[in-house]
Design an enzyme around this catalytic site. Sequence first.
Site, mmCIF file in Angstrom:
data_model
loop_
_atom_site.group_PDB
_atom_site.id
_atom_site.type_symbol
_atom_site.label_atom_id
_atom_site.label_comp_id
_atom_site.label_asym_id
_atom_site.label_seq_id
_atom_site.Cartn_x
_atom_site.Cartn_y
_atom_site.Cartn_z
ATOM 1 N N ALA A 250 33.655 14.358 83.354
ATOM 2 C CA ALA A 250 34.367 15.448 82.906
ATOM 3 C C ALA A 250 34.892 16.556 83.489
ATOM 4 C CB ALA A 250 33.222 16.205 81.694
ATOM 5 N N ALA A 251 35.141 16.287 84.939
ATOM 6 C CA ALA A 251 36.004 17.165 85.654
ATOM 7 C C ALA A 251 37.620 17.408 85.135
ATOM 8 C CB ALA A 251 36.011 16.907 87.171
ATOM 9 N N GLY A 252 38.184 15.834 84.847
ATOM 10 C CA GLY A 252 39.303 15.811 84.206
ATOM 11 C C GLY A 252 39.263 16.625 82.778
ATOM 12 N N ASP A 253 38.213 16.282 82.268
ATOM 13 C CA ASP A 253 38.200 16.857 80.767
ATOM 14 C C ASP A 253 38.328 18.406 80.939
ATOM 15 O OD1 ASP A 253 38.167 14.329 79.840
ATOM 16 O OD2 ASP A 253 35.801 14.272 79.665
HETATM 17 P P1 ATP Z 1 36.552 12.503 85.819
HETATM 18 O O1 ATP Z 1 37.078 11.244 85.306
HETATM 19 O O2 ATP Z 1 35.367 12.399 86.940
HETATM 20 O O3 ATP Z 1 36.268 13.478 84.699
HETATM 21 P P2 ATP Z 1 39.156 12.602 86.838
HETATM 22 O O4 ATP Z 1 39.179 11.531 87.653
HETATM 23 O O5 ATP Z 1 39.953 12.595 85.503
HETATM 24 O O6 ATP Z 1 37.575 13.148 86.607
HETATM 25 P P3 ATP Z 1 39.754 14.481 88.901
HETATM 26 O O7 ATP Z 1 41.063 14.265 89.411
HETATM 27 O O8 ATP Z 1 38.676 13.613 89.809
HETATM 28 O O9 ATP Z 1 39.608 13.943 87.313
HETATM 29 O O10 ATP Z 1 39.235 15.996 88.874
HETATM 30 C C1 ATP Z 1 39.850 16.817 87.967
HETATM 31 C C2 ATP Z 1 40.179 17.994 88.467
HETATM 32 O O11 ATP Z 1 38.868 18.674 88.789
HETATM 33 C C3 ATP Z 1 40.964 18.138 89.757
HETATM 34 O O12 ATP Z 1 42.395 18.196 89.530
HETATM 35 C C4 ATP Z 1 40.254 19.460 90.638
HETATM 36 O O13 ATP Z 1 40.866 20.518 90.088
HETATM 37 C C5 ATP Z 1 38.594 19.264 89.901
HETATM 38 N N1 ATP Z 1 38.032 18.519 90.955
HETATM 39 C C6 ATP Z 1 37.295 17.187 90.709
HETATM 40 N N2 ATP Z 1 36.618 17.070 91.811
HETATM 41 C C7 ATP Z 1 36.268 18.369 92.326
HETATM 42 C C8 ATP Z 1 35.770 18.582 93.628
HETATM 43 N N3 ATP Z 1 35.048 17.608 94.231
HETATM 44 N N4 ATP Z 1 35.838 19.794 94.103
HETATM 45 C C9 ATP Z 1 36.601 20.889 93.533
HETATM 46 N N5 ATP Z 1 37.354 20.567 92.422
HETATM 47 C C10 ATP Z 1 37.065 19.157 91.767
HETATM 48 O O1 RIB Z 2 35.576 11.962 80.919
HETATM 49 C C1 RIB Z 2 34.187 11.908 80.805
HETATM 50 C C2 RIB Z 2 33.837 11.010 79.837
HETATM 51 O O2 RIB Z 2 34.182 9.854 79.696
HETATM 52 C C3 RIB Z 2 32.307 10.864 79.504
HETATM 53 O O3 RIB Z 2 31.867 12.006 78.525
HETATM 54 C C4 RIB Z 2 32.158 9.699 78.665
HETATM 55 O O4 RIB Z 2 31.936 9.857 77.324
HETATM 56 C C5 RIB Z 2 33.510 8.786 78.794
HETATM 57 O O5 RIB Z 2 34.143 8.858 77.734
#
Ligand code: ATP
Ligand code: RIB
Length: 305
Positions: A250-253
């Site tokens: 959920a970092a991206g979310d």
């Molecule tokens: P996920 O699918 O795990 O929710 P994602 O792949 O959609 O994530 P990421 O690019 O991994 O998205 O991360 C989204 C944002 O979160 C990044 O742009 C950054 O700002 C922050 N982020 C992710 N990982 C880190 C980290 N290890 N340290 C600091 N910020 C992070």
């Molecule tokens: O982005 C994170 C989400 O991806 C999780 O909460 C899971 O439900 C999947 O949809």
Amino acid sequence: MPAKVVVIGSLNMDLVTRAPRLPRGGETLIGQSFATVSGGKGANQAVAAARLGAQVSMVGCVGSDAYGEALRGALLAEQIDCRAVSTVEDSSGVALIVVDDNSQNAIVIVAGANGALTPEVIDRFDAVLQAADVIICQLEVPDATVGHALKRGRELGKTVILNPAPASRPLPADWYAAIDYLIPNESEASALSGLPVDSLSSAETAAARLIAMGAGKVIITLGSQGSLFADGTRFEHFPAAKVKAVDTTAAGDTFVGGFAAALAAGKSEADAIRFGQVAAALSVTRAGAQPSIPTLSDVQAFKAP
Ligand code: ATP
Ligand code: RIB
């Protein structure tokens, strides 16, 4: 009045195990823990926008089961308007998640009730879209619904954000003109553009391609490297805050919800990106999807180490 964000998308119950590493094909690993956590990209982005200052409405579907009730309850607890969350005769969406000791995850989702979010349902809740300042979509509901929602958002003159996740193939070409902000991660940017994305310069090339395909502006998230903004005239790299990652789910979310809330509240694009990134960095320091998402005061209190 707080700015109004409408999220159109998925609600999933996340079934999360922690294991020392991700299993290989055919392998059984001994896990360290198990938790049932509210998630789903749509619902997570709704929670992020709400905790980070916006007034939020969710448009989606849950099943007629205990998970459905819990998923709705989790949003209601955040004061998210759930009048456009329908209960349908199906199982709720689920996500099977393994998180390893390096905070990496592997996820399998089963759409269940999310598959019942049709274009007709979007039309039924048109008044919700009309009341929005910003509309956010992702790809865990049927493609026809996403395309319909994007185009309706554009017709209504709203700010339209697409987080094309998960994505393993190009988007329909006629979606691009409806998107103000396209926010993929590296692998999604690669799938959409057909180009490798594994560095800042390759992200710039992919972002330029996505803008040439018709997206308004592009923000490629780069995990611990932050994000790359492109608007067709320039690129800007925003480095991430340095934190100790525990679980990146959920970092991206969190980034998308935080960016949307800040933009809707009138912040500049650059400030909205910085704000979303601090929120996302805080989220990776905590386990789980929705439980990991920080509040506005958490973000305001954050001091870069
Ligand atoms: P996920 O699918 O795990 O929710 P994602 O792949 O959609 O994530 P990421 O690019 O991994 O998205 O991360 C989204 C944002 O979160 C990044 O742009 C950054 O700002 C922050 N982020 C992710 N990982 C880190 C980290 N290890 N340290 C600091 N910020 C992070
Ligand atoms: O982005 C994170 C989400 O991806 C999780 O909460 C899971 O439900 C999947 O949809």
